[in-house]
Design a protein around this motif. Structure first.
Motif, PDB file in Angstrom:
ATOM      1  N   GLU A  60      31.401 -14.713   5.887  1.00  0.00           N
ATOM      2  CA  GLU A  60      30.424 -14.155   7.158  1.00  0.00           C
ATOM      3  C   GLU A  60      30.056 -12.486   6.284  1.00  0.00           C
ATOM      4  O   GLU A  60      28.588 -12.433   6.954  1.00  0.00           O
ATOM      5  N   THR A  61      30.313 -11.517   5.424  1.00  0.00           N
ATOM      6  CA  THR A  61      29.403 -10.664   6.060  1.00  0.00           C
ATOM      7  C   THR A  61      28.382 -11.160   4.437  1.00  0.00           C
ATOM      8  O   THR A  61      27.714  -9.956   4.535  1.00  0.00           O
ATOM      9  N   ILE A  62      28.937 -11.323   3.624  1.00  0.00           N
ATOM     10  CA  ILE A  62      28.094 -11.882   2.672  1.00  0.00           C
ATOM     11  C   ILE A  62      26.476 -12.969   3.557  1.00  0.00           C
ATOM     12  O   ILE A  62      25.245 -12.183   2.763  1.00  0.00           O
ATOM     13  N   ARG A  63      27.109 -13.537   4.349  1.00  0.00           N
ATOM     14  CA  ARG A  63      25.523 -13.838   5.058  1.00  0.00           C
ATOM     15  C   ARG A  63      24.750 -12.806   5.558  1.00  0.00           C
ATOM     16  O   ARG A  63      23.749 -12.858   5.941  1.00  0.00           O
ATOM     17  N   ASP A  64      25.270 -11.789   6.245  1.00  0.00           N
ATOM     18  CA  ASP A  64      24.222 -10.857   6.408  1.00  0.00           C
ATOM     19  C   ASP A  64      24.354  -9.510   5.516  1.00  0.00           C
ATOM     20  O   ASP A  64      23.366  -9.555   5.690  1.00  0.00           O
ATOM     21  N   VAL A  65      25.129 -10.326   3.607  1.00  0.00           N
ATOM     22  CA  VAL A  65      24.501  -8.704   3.346  1.00  0.00           C
ATOM     23  C   VAL A  65      23.355  -9.672   2.049  1.00  0.00           C
ATOM     24  O   VAL A  65      22.091  -8.743   1.931  1.00  0.00           O
ATOM     25  N   LEU A  66      23.639 -11.000   2.415  1.00  0.00           N
ATOM     26  CA  LEU A  66      23.293 -11.231   0.502  1.00  0.00           C
ATOM     27  C   LEU A  66      20.886 -11.471   1.521  1.00  0.00           C
ATOM     28  O   LEU A  66      20.716 -11.232   0.517  1.00  0.00           O
ATOM     29  N   PRO A  67      20.761 -11.268   2.610  1.00  0.00           N
ATOM     30  CA  PRO A  67      18.901 -11.110   2.328  1.00  0.00           C
ATOM     31  C   PRO A  67      18.683  -9.817   1.938  1.00  0.00           C
ATOM     32  O   PRO A  67      18.004  -9.803   1.321  1.00  0.00           O
ATOM     33  N   CYS A  68      20.243  -8.849   2.326  1.00  0.00           N
ATOM     34  CA  CYS A  68      19.212  -7.455   0.878  1.00  0.00           C
ATOM     35  C   CYS A  68      19.652  -7.949  -0.290  1.00  0.00           C
ATOM     36  O   CYS A  68      19.723  -6.022  -0.979  1.00  0.00           O
ATOM     37  N   VAL A  69      20.085  -8.308  -0.820  1.00  0.00           N
ATOM     38  CA  VAL A  69      20.016  -8.410  -2.733  1.00  0.00           C
ATOM     39  C   VAL A  69      19.139  -9.013  -3.142  1.00  0.00           C
ATOM     40  O   VAL A  69      18.566 -10.231  -2.936  1.00  0.00           O
ATOM     41  N   ASN A  70      19.009  -7.827  -3.988  1.00  0.00           N
ATOM     42  CA  ASN A  70      18.120  -8.719  -4.923  1.00  0.00           C
ATOM     43  C   ASN A  70      17.960  -8.546  -6.304  1.00  0.00           C
ATOM     44  O   ASN A  70      18.039  -6.684  -6.643  1.00  0.00           O
ATOM     45  N   GLY A  71      18.618  -9.392  -7.009  1.00  0.00           N
ATOM     46  CA  GLY A  71      18.290  -8.768  -8.586  1.00  0.00           C
ATOM     47  C   GLY A  71      20.598  -8.621  -8.278  1.00  0.00           C
ATOM     48  O   GLY A  71      21.515  -8.884  -7.224  1.00  0.00           O
ATOM     49  N   ASP A  72      20.656  -7.145  -8.862  1.00  0.00           N
ATOM     50  CA  ASP A  72      22.388  -6.802  -9.042  1.00  0.00           C
ATOM     51  C   ASP A  72      21.910  -5.219  -7.790  1.00  0.00           C
ATOM     52  O   ASP A  72      23.081  -4.840  -7.370  1.00  0.00           O
TER      53      ASP A  72
END
Length: 116
Positions: A60-72
């Motif tokens: 659930e947290t990954i779903r929120d964070v993932l759009p903000c991840v750019n590479g590393d």
């Protein structure tokens, strides 16, 4: 790209890939035969998901964070920064609890307070 190829390239099981898909973490489409077709960039996305899971984040947290991840890198909008700070606080609490428990067990061994 089919699920077997994603599995082979990432080392993540087909079952986990289906689970990530069910949680909306991967972009897929369906062929008329029902097979999943994974979008371009899926391998990189799975690598990011694996890294976030290794860090202890829930799906659930990954779903929120993932759009903000750019590479590393993670682009720190206020909401994502708050989620990451919360996770860090939980890790710190768990480490403090483990240290307390370790001290207790060590003192029992040193003082031989455990009955045999």
């Amino acid at each position: 790209m089919r699920i077997g190829e994603v599995e082979r390239l990432t080392g993540v099981s087909a079952r986990s890939l289906r689970h990530y898909d069910a949680h909306g973490l991967l972009a897929t489409s369906r062929h008329s035969n029902g097979y999943r077709e994974f979008a371009d960039g899926t391998v990189q996305q799975v690598v990011r998901i694996k890294r976030l899971i290794e860090a202890g984040f829930t799906l659930e947290t990954i779903r929120d964070v993932l759009p903000c991840v750019n590479g590393d890198r993670v682009e720190m909008c206020p909401e994502v920064a708050s989620l990451i700070r919360e996770e860090l606080s939980e890790i710190d609490d768990a480490m403090a609890d483990l240290a307390r428990r370790r001290d207790l067990v060590t003192s029992m061994l040193i003082g031989q307070r455990l009955s045999r």
